[in-house]
Design a protein around this motif. Sequence first.
Motif, short mmCIF file in Angstrom:
data_model
loop_
_atom_site.label_atom_id
_atom_site.label_comp_id
_atom_site.label_asym_id
_atom_site.label_seq_id
_atom_site.Cartn_x
_atom_site.Cartn_y
_atom_site.Cartn_z
N GLY A 295 34.83 25.71 33.06
CA GLY A 295 36.14 25.38 31.81
C GLY A 295 36.56 26.78 32.27
O GLY A 295 38.01 27.31 31.15
N THR A 296 36.22 28.31 31.76
CA THR A 296 36.64 29.81 32.47
C THR A 296 36.93 29.90 33.40
O THR A 296 37.11 29.23 34.43
N ASP A 297 38.31 30.65 33.57
CA ASP A 297 39.05 31.04 34.14
C ASP A 297 38.29 32.14 34.85
O ASP A 297 38.77 32.83 34.34
N LEU A 298 38.21 31.80 36.39
CA LEU A 298 37.27 33.05 37.08
C LEU A 298 38.16 33.44 37.84
O LEU A 298 37.64 34.68 38.35
N ARG A 299 39.56 33.63 38.09
CA ARG A 299 40.57 34.34 38.90
C ARG A 299 40.29 35.92 38.63
O ARG A 299 40.23 36.26 40.33
N ALA A 300 40.28 36.32 38.12
CA ALA A 300 40.12 38.22 37.99
C ALA A 300 38.84 38.20 38.11
O ALA A 300 38.65 38.95 39.02
N LEU A 301 37.70 37.48 37.87
CA LEU A 301 36.21 37.61 38.17
C LEU A 301 35.85 37.71 39.89
O LEU A 301 35.56 38.61 40.26
N VAL A 302 36.92 36.59 40.35
CA VAL A 302 36.42 36.37 41.83
C VAL A 302 37.19 37.32 42.88
O VAL A 302 36.63 37.64 43.76
#
Length: 468
Positions: free
Chosen positions: A41-48
Motif C-alpha cells: 500500500g505504500t505510494d512508490l511513484r516517487a521511488l520508481v
Amino acid sequence: MTTLLIKDARCIATQDDARTELKGASILIRDGFIDRILPAGTDLRALVAEVDEVIDARKHVVIPGLVNTHHHMVQCLTRAIPGVQNAELFSWLKGLYPIWAGLTPEMVKVSNQVAMGELLLSGCTTSSDHLYIYPNGVRLDDSIEAAHTIGMRFTATRGSMSVGESQGGLPPDRVVEKEDFILQETRRLIETWHDTKPGAMLQVAVAPCSPFTVSQDLMRESAKLARAYGVRLHTHLAENDHDIAYTREHFNCTPAEYVEDLGWVGQDVWHAHCVKLDEHGSHLFAKTGTGIAHCPCSNMRLASGILPLRKLLNLGVPVGLGVDGSASNDAGHLLNEARQAMLLARVGKALEPFGCDTGPSEMTPRDALWLATRGGARVLGRSDIGQIVPGKCADLAMYRTDTLSMAGGAVHDPLGALMLCSSDNADYTVVNGRVVVRQGELTTVDTGALIERQNTLAWQLAQQAGTR
C-alpha cells in the motif's frame, strides 16, 4: 551508488528472527545493502522515478539468497563417471583421485564458473568451496578468479592433503603436498584475499581435507594459523562407517574425540557431513557451537547414511546445507537440496526403531528454508547475509509462482509450495545488489560458451586418465 526496487512482491520470506512473511511489500536496495522494506500500500511513484531499476514482483516469492556451506566445484568435470556411479565413499575417491590429478588452472576456473552458475540459477548467492587438490600449477586463486567473474559471494577454503598411500592415507602420493608449503600457501591466501568488512564478497578459510588424508600435526598447526588470523576452520568428519573405522584404527578414538583433541571444535569451526557423529559428539558440538554442513543428496548418492537432523537442531548444533561435490550429488541446486533435507529428515525419523508418529513434522517447509538461509549464514560465521532486513546484504532470490510446477500450490501457500513442489530455477537472483540472474538467465557469463568449454575439458580430463 546503485539502487534497485523490488516492487509489490506476492510474498517475501524475510527470515528475520520472527520469521516474518510479508504480502505485497517492496524492497529498496541501495549500494549493495537492503535500505528499506516498504509495506503493502505504500505510494512508490516517487521511488520508481528515482531508482536505477524496478523489478515487478507481483508473481514472485522473494527469499534471502540461499547459502551453500560445502562444495567441491572442480568435481563438475567428473559428473556421472561410469566407474564410480555405484561406489561408496572410499572406493569412489580412489576411482577419482587419478582423474583429478590431471586438473589444470583453466579446468578449475571453468568448472568453478559452471558450479557457481548452477548455484546462482538455483537462488544461491553465497557459497563456500573446498579445493584440496593442487596439481599442475593449480592454486586457490583460480577459484577466486571464477567467483569474481561470475559475481558470487564466496568463502574460498584452502584445502590440503599431506598423507598419501605410502603413509597409510587414502590418496595417491603424487597428489599430496608438503605440510610446510600448505601452511605457507594458506597464510599467503589469507593475507592476500580475506576480507573482514561487513558485506565482504570474499573470505578465506583453512580446510585440511579429512582424517584419512592429513596428519594430526597439520590439523593442529592449521587451527593455530586460522585462529592467529581470525578465520574459520573446515574439514570432513564422520561421513560413513569406513570413515569411523579409519579413525579408530589409526588414532584409536572416535571422530568427535579426534577433533576435540586437536582443537577443532568451537564457533569458528564447521564440519561436512557428520552423518555418523555419536552421542558424545552431538553434545560436544552443541556445547561448543561447532557447525555442520549437511549434504543430504551426496549422503544418499554414496549411501553414507542419514543425518539425525532434528535431534541435532534440538540440541542447538548450528546446521547449514551443502550441495557437496558435483561428482557425488551430481548437481548443485540448493533449493532442491533444502527440499531433500526436509524429505530425508521425515523418512529418517520413520526408519527409527519402532517407527514414529511425528515423521512429517520433523522438518517443515519453513524449517528447511531456514536451514538454507539463516542456518548456512550462521555456519559460515556471517551475520550480514541470510535475511531480508534493512542493513543486511542485498542478496535475494525470486521465484515465479505462475509456473506449471507451482500451479495449484502457490494459490494456497506460495512459500510452502516453493519447498514442496518441483524445484524450479530462480527467475531473478541478486547478489550484493547486482542482478546476476535475470528472467532465468545468467547475466555475467556466456552460458553456451561456458558449457561447451566445460564439456571439452571434462572429456580431456577423463581421456588423459585412461577412463575414456
